[in-house]
Scaffold this motif. Structure first.
Motif, mmCIF file in Angstrom:
data_model
loop_
_atom_site.group_PDB
_atom_site.id
_atom_site.type_symbol
_atom_site.label_atom_id
_atom_site.label_comp_id
_atom_site.label_asym_id
_atom_site.label_seq_id
_atom_site.Cartn_x
_atom_site.Cartn_y
_atom_site.Cartn_z
ATOM 1 N N PHE A 86 0.836 -1.205 0.000
ATOM 2 C CA PHE A 86 0.000 0.000 0.000
ATOM 3 C C PHE A 86 0.871 1.254 0.000
ATOM 4 N N LEU A 87 1.911 1.269 0.844
ATOM 5 C CA LEU A 87 2.800 2.425 0.920
ATOM 6 C C LEU A 87 3.694 2.530 -0.314
ATOM 7 N N ASP A 88 4.185 1.391 -0.777
ATOM 8 C CA ASP A 88 5.042 1.411 -1.966
ATOM 9 C C ASP A 88 4.300 1.975 -3.168
ATOM 10 N N GLY A 89 2.986 1.733 -3.230
ATOM 11 C CA GLY A 89 2.202 2.184 -4.362
ATOM 12 C C GLY A 89 1.684 3.602 -4.232
ATOM 13 N N ALA A 90 2.120 4.331 -3.207
ATOM 14 C CA ALA A 90 1.617 5.694 -2.994
ATOM 15 C C ALA A 90 2.131 6.679 -4.042
ATOM 16 N N GLY A 91 3.244 6.354 -4.714
ATOM 17 C CA GLY A 91 3.750 7.194 -5.785
ATOM 18 C C GLY A 91 4.255 8.544 -5.317
ATOM 19 N N ASN A 92 4.263 9.510 -6.228
ATOM 20 C CA ASN A 92 4.808 10.836 -5.927
ATOM 21 C C ASN A 92 3.964 11.603 -4.908
ATOM 22 N N ASP A 93 2.658 11.331 -4.881
ATOM 23 C CA ASP A 93 1.795 12.041 -3.936
ATOM 24 C C ASP A 93 2.052 11.603 -2.494
ATOM 25 N N GLY A 94 2.544 10.383 -2.305
ATOM 26 C CA GLY A 94 2.870 9.902 -0.979
ATOM 27 C C GLY A 94 1.650 9.489 -0.164
ATOM 28 N N ALA A 95 1.868 9.339 1.137
ATOM 29 C CA ALA A 95 0.824 8.838 2.028
ATOM 30 C C ALA A 95 0.745 9.670 3.299
ATOM 31 N N ILE A 96 -0.427 9.620 3.921
ATOM 32 C CA ILE A 96 -0.686 10.274 5.213
ATOM 33 C C ILE A 96 -1.010 9.192 6.235
ATOM 34 N N PHE A 97 -0.471 9.355 7.421
ATOM 35 C CA PHE A 97 -0.742 8.410 8.511
ATOM 36 C C PHE A 97 -1.565 9.115 9.584
ATOM 37 N N ILE A 98 -2.669 8.506 9.997
ATOM 38 C CA ILE A 98 -3.527 9.053 11.052
ATOM 39 C C ILE A 98 -3.545 8.092 12.239
ATOM 40 N N SER A 99 -3.226 8.605 13.408
ATOM 41 C CA SER A 99 -3.304 7.780 14.616
ATOM 42 C C SER A 99 -3.522 8.685 15.823
ATOM 43 N N TRP A 121 -3.913 -2.343 15.175
ATOM 44 C CA TRP A 121 -2.632 -1.948 15.777
ATOM 45 C C TRP A 121 -1.579 -1.982 14.680
ATOM 46 N N LEU A 122 -1.125 -0.814 14.268
ATOM 47 C CA LEU A 122 -0.203 -0.699 13.152
ATOM 48 C C LEU A 122 1.196 -0.356 13.664
ATOM 49 N N PRO A 123 2.235 -0.838 12.987
ATOM 50 C CA PRO A 123 3.625 -0.560 13.406
ATOM 51 C C PRO A 123 4.009 0.874 13.095
ATOM 52 N N GLN A 124 3.682 1.765 13.998
ATOM 53 C CA GLN A 124 3.837 3.198 13.768
ATOM 54 C C GLN A 124 5.259 3.580 13.403
ATOM 55 N N ASP A 125 6.227 3.036 14.115
ATOM 56 C CA ASP A 125 7.628 3.369 13.873
ATOM 57 C C ASP A 125 8.028 3.041 12.437
ATOM 58 N N SER A 126 7.629 1.868 11.967
ATOM 59 C CA SER A 126 7.991 1.446 10.609
ATOM 60 C C SER A 126 7.233 2.239 9.550
ATOM 61 N N ILE A 127 5.987 2.609 9.833
ATOM 62 C CA ILE A 127 5.215 3.423 8.886
ATOM 63 C C ILE A 127 5.863 4.794 8.727
ATOM 64 N N LEU A 128 6.229 5.426 9.854
ATOM 65 C CA LEU A 128 6.857 6.743 9.804
ATOM 66 C C LEU A 128 8.212 6.703 9.108
ATOM 67 N N ALA A 129 8.847 5.536 9.104
ATOM 68 C CA ALA A 129 10.163 5.406 8.469
ATOM 69 C C ALA A 129 10.071 5.201 6.961
ATOM 70 N N HIS A 130 8.876 4.919 6.429
ATOM 71 C CA HIS A 130 8.746 4.641 4.998
ATOM 72 C C HIS A 130 8.985 5.916 4.182
ATOM 73 N N PRO A 131 9.768 5.833 3.109
ATOM 74 C CA PRO A 131 10.113 7.038 2.326
ATOM 75 C C PRO A 131 8.925 7.713 1.646
#
Length: 533
Positions: free
Chosen positions: A285-298, A348-358
């Motif tokens: 899901f994150l890899d496919g975010a492309g140039n627009d990127g992704a937003i994380f809500i928690s 329960w999502l791995p917040q640390d790893s999500i925030l680390a995604h480019p």
């Protein structure tokens, strides 16, 4: 030849084992006790205990949140208290009163009851009856009476607090330095103006009164669990007997301040320098975010997004539907009503790893210290929607530092949130600023986890490290302010003044008396001479 090879391998193994033992110290039995219903508070201590287990120590963790895949030498003891704060947190998500002074008695009572239930469960009492430990690491959240646990196992005690230090955690006597160090509720202000120092003094005074109230409410719990008639120390003596305090914060997040050697900052303890792998579906899901990127809500582990007031939920969903970004949302239910197509949910999502995604561009958060710290470490700007406690000040500091925007829960609308999100996404200054702060946060002599492990093993090696004890912790408020010394010196000066004043007055009187006689004698002679003439 074969015999020589076997001997060589055995020798190498023995040498390697000796080197590891020399590095990490002898294996110890360590118990961690964190009787809180807040999962995010426990994470840092879990990371520390896992690393201690990996280094050969035998670890027991007593909490409401067992690990799914514990390492070898790591044992979980479950506490059935994970729902203790559910009602209070649901009220926050519905827009209820967030005045912490009003809510303090309620939160304190829930925390004390949950902790009392925890240390009286059969599972924990069995540990007390049947086992001995070399060290107890106790998690603190308005439950200081559980620091008596060290006495149950006759071992040293370390206090772990998942936030910055304050008067509530100052059990080792660390100087407050009110004149120069702003209180947590003041936010980092360096330097403070005169009026800010006035405010800091008043806030610190109110906190001291609050601490006395907390002590009054806590004392019965301590005395019932650790009665003096059974040989336990007094409550105050137990607090003073803490060997070490670990704080999950770092000075670049606040302002420089003096710390005793047994007050150690380990901010970012829960952050992995090498992020753990994401689940396959989330990674894709994150890899496919492309140039627009992704937003994380928690909104953290305590606040459940599914309990959001309906108008606030609709405002967030409306913003998402207008966004080009993919959105990941920590959602506590299996399904989300009216979920937009660009949203990925997980309980329960791995917040640390999500925030680390480019591909991650923005973090929408409630502003808990753990979330702020992880965002800072990974260089992710935020939109903060603070709910309670220190979150408002945390987000205010982010705004002041220039790497995020605040949206008040009370004024949260689709338009306000959309404007804030687009502002942070489109202006490079937010990302550039947090990248600079991330560099400061990471630049330290040892990583947070290495620092924590060193000091834990230090306390073990030195049997509680009593030489770290600060004698100021044993003094009362009058002694710390040197009022007794000033009073003593004033008395001495008064006595010296009296001793000197008495003979000096006698001497002056004698001199004046002698001078007066001569003068009178002269005057009499003149008068007699005048009569004769």
């Amino acid at each position: 030849m074969m015999k020589y090879s076997v001997i060589t391998r055995l020798t190498f193994s023995v040498v390697l084992f000796a080197l590891l033992a020399a590095r990490h110290g002898d294996s110890a039995k360590i118990i961690g006790v964190f009787p809180t219903a807040s999962k995010s508070h426990v994470l840092g201590l879990q990371v520390l205990l896992k690393e201690l287990a990996n280094r050969g120590h035998e670890v027991t963790m007593v909490s409401a949140f067992p690990l799914k895949r514990p390492p070898a030498n790591y044992r979980d003891v479950y506490l059935p208290i994970e729902g203790a704060f559910t009602t209070i947190m649901s009220e926050f998500m519905q827009g209820g009163d967030r005045n912490m002074m009003k809510l303090l008695p309620k939160i304190l009572n829930v925390s004390l009851e949950a902790s009392n239930t925890s240390i009286n469960t059969e599972a924990f009492r069995a540990l007390v009856r049947e086992e001995q430990f070399d060290l107890a690491i106790v998690g603190y959240f308005m439950n200081s009476f559980v620091l008596g646990i060290g006495q149950l196992f006759n071992c040293p005690t370390i206090l772990y607090f998942s936030a910055a230090g304050s008067g509530l955690t100052n059990v080792v006597g660390n100087p407050l330095e009110v004149a120069a160090v702003p209180h947590l509720l003041m936010g980092p202000r360096n330097p403070m103006t005169f009026l800010q120092r006035v405010g800091n003094t008043l806030i610190t005074g109110i906190e001291k009164l609050m601490i006395q109230y907390i002590r009054y409410k806590t004392l019965p719990y301590y005395e019932s669990n650790f009665p003096a008639e059974k040989g336990f120390r007094s409550f105050d003596a137990t607090l003073q007997n803490v060997s070490l305090v670990l704080l999950n914060t770092y000075f670049t997040q606040t302002v420089p301040r003096p710390y005793l050697p047994n007050m150690v900052e380990v901010g970012g303890l829960q952050i992995n320098a090498k992020p753990e792998a994401l689940p396959t579906d989330l990674q894709q899901f994150l890899d496919g975010a492309g140039n627009d990127g992704a937003i994380f809500i928690s909104f953290g582990s305590n606040l459940r997004s599914s309990t959001l007031r309906q108008d606030k939920l609709e405002a967030i969903l409306g913003m998402i539907r207008k966004s080009k970004q993919r959105v990941i949302w920590t959602w506590d239910q299996d399904e989300m009503p009216n979920r937009p197509a660009n949203v990925f949910i997980g309980k329960w999502l791995p917040q640390d790893s999500i925030l680390a995604h480019p591909n991650l561009r923005l973090f929408i958060t409630h502003g808990g210290l753990g979330s702020i710290t992880e965002a800072m470490y990974h260089g992710i700007p935020i939109v903060g929607i603070p709910m309670f406690g220190d979150q408002d000040n945390n987000v205010a500091q982010v705004v002041k530092e220039g790497w995020g925007v605040k949206v008040s829960f009370d004024t949260l609308t689709e338009a306000a949130l959309t404007e804030a999100v687009q502002q942070v996404l489109q202006k490079r200054k937010y990302r550039e600023q947090i990248q600079q702060l991330a560099t400061l946060f990471k630049d330290r002599p040892m990583a947070a986890l290495e620092t924590a492990v060193f000091w834990v093993e230090y306390v073990i090696r030195h049997h509680g490290a009593p030489h770290l004890h600060y004698q100021g912790a044993d003094l009362n408020v009058f002694q710390l302010a040197l009022l007794d010394v000033y009073a003593f010196l004033a008395v001495i000066l008064f006595i010296v003044y009296k001793l000197i004043r008495f003979p000096v007055r006698k001497l002056i009187k004698a001199i004046r008396g002698s001078g007066g006689t001569d003068q009178r004698g002269t005057q009499s002679a003149k008068q007699l001479k005048k009569k004769k003439n």
